[in-house]
Design a protein around this motif. Structure first.
Motif, PDB file in Angstrom:
ATOM      1  N   GLU A 230       0.814  -1.228   0.000  1.00  0.00           N
ATOM      2  CA  GLU A 230       0.000   0.000   0.000  1.00  0.00           C
ATOM      3  C   GLU A 230       0.847   1.277   0.000  1.00  0.00           C
ATOM      4  OE1 GLU A 230      -2.044  -3.262   2.380  1.00  0.00           O
ATOM      5  OE2 GLU A 230      -0.075  -2.311   2.341  1.00  0.00           O
ATOM      6  N   ALA A 231       2.180   1.154   0.203  1.00  0.00           N
ATOM      7  CA  ALA A 231       3.047   2.339   0.253  1.00  0.00           C
ATOM      8  C   ALA A 231       2.942   3.125  -1.055  1.00  0.00           C
ATOM      9  CB  ALA A 231       4.489   1.925   0.505  1.00  0.00           C
ATOM     10  N   VAL A 232       2.834   4.450  -0.937  1.00  0.00           N
ATOM     11  CA  VAL A 232       2.680   5.306  -2.123  1.00  0.00           C
ATOM     12  C   VAL A 232       3.948   6.113  -2.384  1.00  0.00           C
ATOM     13  CG1 VAL A 232       1.376   7.213  -3.148  1.00  0.00           C
ATOM     14  CG2 VAL A 232       0.187   5.410  -1.880  1.00  0.00           C
ATOM     15  N   VAL A 233       4.421   6.857  -1.400  1.00  0.00           N
ATOM     16  CA  VAL A 233       5.666   7.614  -1.538  1.00  0.00           C
ATOM     17  C   VAL A 233       6.426   7.549  -0.212  1.00  0.00           C
ATOM     18  CG1 VAL A 233       4.941   9.218  -3.361  1.00  0.00           C
ATOM     19  CG2 VAL A 233       4.524   9.787  -0.961  1.00  0.00           C
ATOM     20  N   ALA A 234       7.702   7.897  -0.262  1.00  0.00           N
ATOM     21  CA  ALA A 234       8.543   7.944   0.933  1.00  0.00           C
ATOM     22  C   ALA A 234       9.065   9.355   1.121  1.00  0.00           C
ATOM     23  CB  ALA A 234       9.701   6.960   0.802  1.00  0.00           C
ATOM     24  N   ALA A 235       9.290   9.728   2.382  1.00  0.00           N
ATOM     25  CA  ALA A 235       9.798  11.062   2.715  1.00  0.00           C
ATOM     26  C   ALA A 235      10.634  10.965   3.985  1.00  0.00           C
ATOM     27  CB  ALA A 235       8.639  12.042   2.907  1.00  0.00           C
ATOM     28  N   PRO A 236      11.494  11.959   4.241  1.00  0.00           N
ATOM     29  CA  PRO A 236      12.340  11.925   5.445  1.00  0.00           C
ATOM     30  C   PRO A 236      11.523  11.727   6.719  1.00  0.00           C
ATOM     31  CG  PRO A 236      13.093  13.639   3.963  1.00  0.00           C
ATOM     32  CD  PRO A 236      11.815  13.121   3.386  1.00  0.00           C
ATOM     33  N   GLY A 237      12.007  10.818   7.580  1.00  0.00           N
ATOM     34  CA  GLY A 237      11.290  10.552   8.828  1.00  0.00           C
ATOM     35  C   GLY A 237      12.203  10.314  10.007  1.00  0.00           C
ATOM     36  N   ASP A 238      13.489  10.562   9.843  1.00  0.00           N
ATOM     37  CA  ASP A 238      14.473  10.296  10.892  1.00  0.00           C
ATOM     38  C   ASP A 238      15.098  11.610  11.349  1.00  0.00           C
ATOM     39  OD1 ASP A 238      16.203   8.944  12.597  1.00  0.00           O
ATOM     40  OD2 ASP A 238      17.707   8.649  11.038  1.00  0.00           O
ATOM     41  N   ASP A 239      15.026  11.887  12.668  1.00  0.00           N
ATOM     42  CA  ASP A 239      15.602  13.121  13.223  1.00  0.00           C
ATOM     43  C   ASP A 239      15.033  14.366  12.542  1.00  0.00           C
ATOM     44  OD1 ASP A 239      17.153  11.917  15.151  1.00  0.00           O
ATOM     45  OD2 ASP A 239      18.929  11.783  13.881  1.00  0.00           O
ATOM     46  N   ILE A 240      13.737  14.520  12.614  1.00  0.00           N
ATOM     47  CA  ILE A 240      13.068  15.674  12.013  1.00  0.00           C
ATOM     48  C   ILE A 240      12.859  16.733  13.095  1.00  0.00           C
ATOM     49  CG2 ILE A 240      11.075  16.476  10.707  1.00  0.00           C
ATOM     50  CD1 ILE A 240      12.875  14.437   9.262  1.00  0.00           C
ATOM     51  N   TYR A 241      13.557  17.847  12.949  1.00  0.00           N
ATOM     52  CA  TYR A 241      13.512  18.915  13.962  1.00  0.00           C
ATOM     53  C   TYR A 241      12.489  19.966  13.570  1.00  0.00           C
ATOM     54  CZ  TYR A 241      15.110  22.520  17.185  1.00  0.00           C
ATOM     55  OH  TYR A 241      15.184  23.464  18.183  1.00  0.00           O
ATOM     56  N   ASP A 298       7.385  -0.182  -5.226  1.00  0.00           N
ATOM     57  CA  ASP A 298       7.866  -1.262  -4.363  1.00  0.00           C
ATOM     58  C   ASP A 298       7.333  -1.063  -2.948  1.00  0.00           C
ATOM     59  OD1 ASP A 298      10.116  -0.027  -2.488  1.00  0.00           O
ATOM     60  OD2 ASP A 298      10.422   0.851  -4.472  1.00  0.00           O
ATOM     61  N   PRO A 299       7.411  -2.068  -2.075  1.00  0.00           N
ATOM     62  CA  PRO A 299       6.807  -1.981  -0.742  1.00  0.00           C
ATOM     63  C   PRO A 299       7.467  -0.986   0.200  1.00  0.00           C
ATOM     64  CG  PRO A 299       7.145  -4.272  -1.381  1.00  0.00           C
ATOM     65  CD  PRO A 299       7.888  -3.438  -2.365  1.00  0.00           C
ATOM     66  N   GLN A 300       8.698  -0.588  -0.076  1.00  0.00           N
ATOM     67  CA  GLN A 300       9.377   0.338   0.829  1.00  0.00           C
ATOM     68  C   GLN A 300       9.153   1.799   0.424  1.00  0.00           C
ATOM     69  OE1 GLN A 300      13.531  -0.892   0.972  1.00  0.00           O
ATOM     70  NE2 GLN A 300      13.108  -2.188   2.750  1.00  0.00           N
ATOM     71  N   TYR A 301       9.453   2.126  -0.818  1.00  0.00           N
ATOM     72  CA  TYR A 301       9.369   3.510  -1.280  1.00  0.00           C
ATOM     73  C   TYR A 301       8.075   3.827  -2.012  1.00  0.00           C
ATOM     74  CZ  TYR A 301      14.431   3.529  -0.405  1.00  0.00           C
ATOM     75  OH  TYR A 301      15.676   3.436   0.174  1.00  0.00           O
ATOM     76  N   GLY A 302       7.269   2.830  -2.278  1.00  0.00           N
ATOM     77  CA  GLY A 302       6.103   3.088  -3.116  1.00  0.00           C
ATOM     78  C   GLY A 302       6.574   3.468  -4.513  1.00  0.00           C
ATOM     79  N   PHE A 303       6.090   4.613  -4.998  1.00  0.00           N
ATOM     80  CA  PHE A 303       6.512   5.099  -6.314  1.00  0.00           C
ATOM     81  C   PHE A 303       7.849   5.826  -6.263  1.00  0.00           C
ATOM     82  CE2 PHE A 303       1.854   4.838  -6.680  1.00  0.00           C
ATOM     83  CZ  PHE A 303       1.779   3.967  -7.750  1.00  0.00           C
ATOM     84  N   GLY A 304       8.354   6.098  -5.059  1.00  0.00           N
ATOM     85  CA  GLY A 304       9.663   6.734  -4.960  1.00  0.00           C
ATOM     86  C   GLY A 304       9.707   7.806  -3.890  1.00  0.00           C
ATOM     87  N   LEU A 305      10.834   8.506  -3.873  1.00  0.00           N
ATOM     88  CA  LEU A 305      11.067   9.589  -2.915  1.00  0.00           C
ATOM     89  C   LEU A 305      10.337  10.849  -3.360  1.00  0.00           C
ATOM     90  CD1 LEU A 305      14.917   9.038  -2.537  1.00  0.00           C
ATOM     91  CD2 LEU A 305      13.189   8.521  -0.804  1.00  0.00           C
ATOM     92  N   ILE A 306       9.687  11.514  -2.434  1.00  0.00           N
ATOM     93  CA  ILE A 306       8.990  12.758  -2.753  1.00  0.00           C
ATOM     94  C   ILE A 306       9.971  13.785  -3.312  1.00  0.00           C
ATOM     95  CG2 ILE A 306       9.254  13.720  -0.430  1.00  0.00           C
ATOM     96  CD1 ILE A 306       6.082  14.049  -2.540  1.00  0.00           C
TER      97      ILE A 306
END
Length: 473
Positions: A230-241, A298-306
């Motif tokens: 179901e993943a659609v897109v990926a975006a930064p999610g680590d150490d977001i200030y 793919d299951p991790q990034y979906g269609f890719g990085l935003i």
């Protein structure tokens, strides 16, 4: 070498003036925490803001509420509501989670330690759930009601940075459909493994929503993010200030933060292209994403990085329906531009004429000001030094008046009576010995010398003058 301290004063003053101009004209230092927002640089948000800031778009944050008095959110937060039936309008946040999401989306960097949002021109509509505790349980009823309230409140983008590992309920499906049918983009967190999830959570698993997974610096898949078809897109999610509770700031780790970033990008698109419906906004996001991992979805990034800049600038063919609801289109939509093509983006073709940034202009102005100050100081020094030299020369030539009066303006007078030239010097014209002059005592003429008598001539037998030549002098 001896240094004239007085001569250095004008130069020192000029340099000091130049430094003062530099200090006064220099733009205020960037917020100390701006460097912590690494994801803004990775996503090229400064370049994206040349195209859009999200002006005129309302983004609903269905969460724990939003602190409307946070210094970087003042004036950004509208009066929302509470889906749990409690009193208030959503503009308070005891937990801080909703404020953090709102800051990622629309912070304005208004305070000395401020932070930037993805869409600082957008407005936040807070829909508060029952979040009296720091870790309130997910309630699909209040969440579904909150989504409907956000739609009715005028939101064009709804951010849902929460979920549950259980199956989707009819209430959630109905609420999502209610939003999509009314031209609203719904962005939902895929979920975090830290909470025990192993697959994309609800309501991110509802067809039609943008389910967001997380990445780290450099675009690698974040190990704390769930994954699934179901993943659609990926975006930064680590150490977001960004903004936090009690008008403060803090870091966040999770797909909640990734979701807020994508919601901000959706606001940028809706502001840049106000005539696009929700289906085409979603289509633009997935077709311009940078493919990562295995080719295609793919299951991790979906269609890719935003990719905000490409999403705002690429020529994307329109669609007539939400591509996430069309199995054929959702499986592998043809990308409009490659990652390399996105790097060639020319901002001058899209409203803003590009050109230097405000900081670059300021640096040029500062440089010109410093050069002018230094040139002015040099000119002052040269004028001052010339006048000093003339004063010193005048002082050196300042002779006493009685000596200057003795200097004749038209030559020297003849010597007075009794003057005799030094030995070996001829007598001046018209000179005659004083009357009664006689040779000095004991003087004798040289040997063989005899005074010439009157009428003296050459001795007899001497050579005669040549014919026709007169021997007279």
């Amino acid at each position: 070498m001896r240094v004239n301290a007085a001569a250095l004063r004008p130069v020192t003053a000029s340099l000091l003036a130049g430094l003062l101009v530099l200090g006064a004209a220099q733009p205020a230092a960037a917020a100390p925490r701006r460097a912590e927002q690494w994801y803004l640089d990775e996503l090229r948000i400064a370049q994206a803001h040349k195209l859009s800031t999200g002006q005129g778009v309302i983004v609903a944050v269905v969460d724990s509420g939003v602190d409307a008095n946070h210094p970087d959110l003042k004036g950004q937060v509208l009066a929302g509501g509470r889906s749990d039936g409690g009193s208030g309008d959503g503009r308070a946040d005891a937990q801080g989670h909703g404020t953090h999401m709102a800051g990622i989306i629309a912070a304005t960097n208004a305070s000395p330690d401020g932070v930037d949002g993805i869409a600082p021109g957008a407005k936040i509509l807070p829909i508060r759930l029952d979040a009296s505790a720091d870790d309130a349980p997910y309630d699909e009823v209040t969440v579904s009601r909150g989504i409907r309230m956000a739609v009715d409140g005028g939101a064009k983008v709804i951010n849902v940075s929460l979920g549950k590992p259980s199956a989707v309920t009819p209430e959630e499906v109905s609420a999502i459909q209610y939003a999509l049918e009314r031209d609203v983009v719904v962005v939902v967190a895929a979920g975090n493994t830290a909470k025990g999830s192993v697959k994309v959570e609800a309501p991110a698993s509802v067809p039609g929503v943008i389910a967001v997974t997380g990445t780290t610096r450099g675009g690698s898949f974040w190990s704390g993010s769930v994954q699934g078809p179901e993943a659609v897109v990926a975006a930064p999610g680590d150490d977001i200030y960004n903004a936090g509770r009690n008008k403060g700031y803090g870091w966040g780790d999770g797909t909640s933060d990734s979701t807020a970033i994508v919601s901000g990008v959706a606001a940028l698109i809706r502001s840049k292209y106000p005539n696009l419906d929700a289906a085409n906004v979603i289509n633009r996001i997935i077709r311009t994403a940078r493919d990562a991992g295995p080719a295609g979805r793919d299951p991790q990034y979906g269609f890719g990085l935003i990719d905000p800049v490409t999403a705002l600038s690429a020529n994307v063919p329109p669609v007539s329906a939400n591509p996430l609801l069309d199995p054929a289109a959702a499986a592998n939509p043809a990308p409009t531009r490659t990652a390399d093509a996105a790097e060639e983006f020319d901002v001058t073709q899209h409203g803003d004429r590009g050109g230097p940034t405000d900081q670059q202009v300021m640096v040029v102005v500062i440089g010109i000001a410093v050069v002018l100050v230094l040139l002015l100081g040099l000119a002052v020094f040269l004028i001052w030094n010339r006048r000093r030299y003339r004063r010193e020369a005048a002082l050196a030539a300042d002779l006493p008046d009685d000596l200057l009066d003795q200097v004749a303006t038209d030559g020297y007078a003849p010597p007075g009576a009794g003057y005799a030239p030094p030995p070996g010097y001829p007598a001046p014209p018209g000179y005659a010995p004083p009357s009664g002059y006689a040779p000095p005592s004991g003087y004798a003429p040289p040997s063989g010398y005899a005074p010439q008598p009157p009428g003296y001539g050459p001795p007899g037998g001497g050579p005669s003058a040549p014919p026709g030549r007169d021997n007279r002098s």
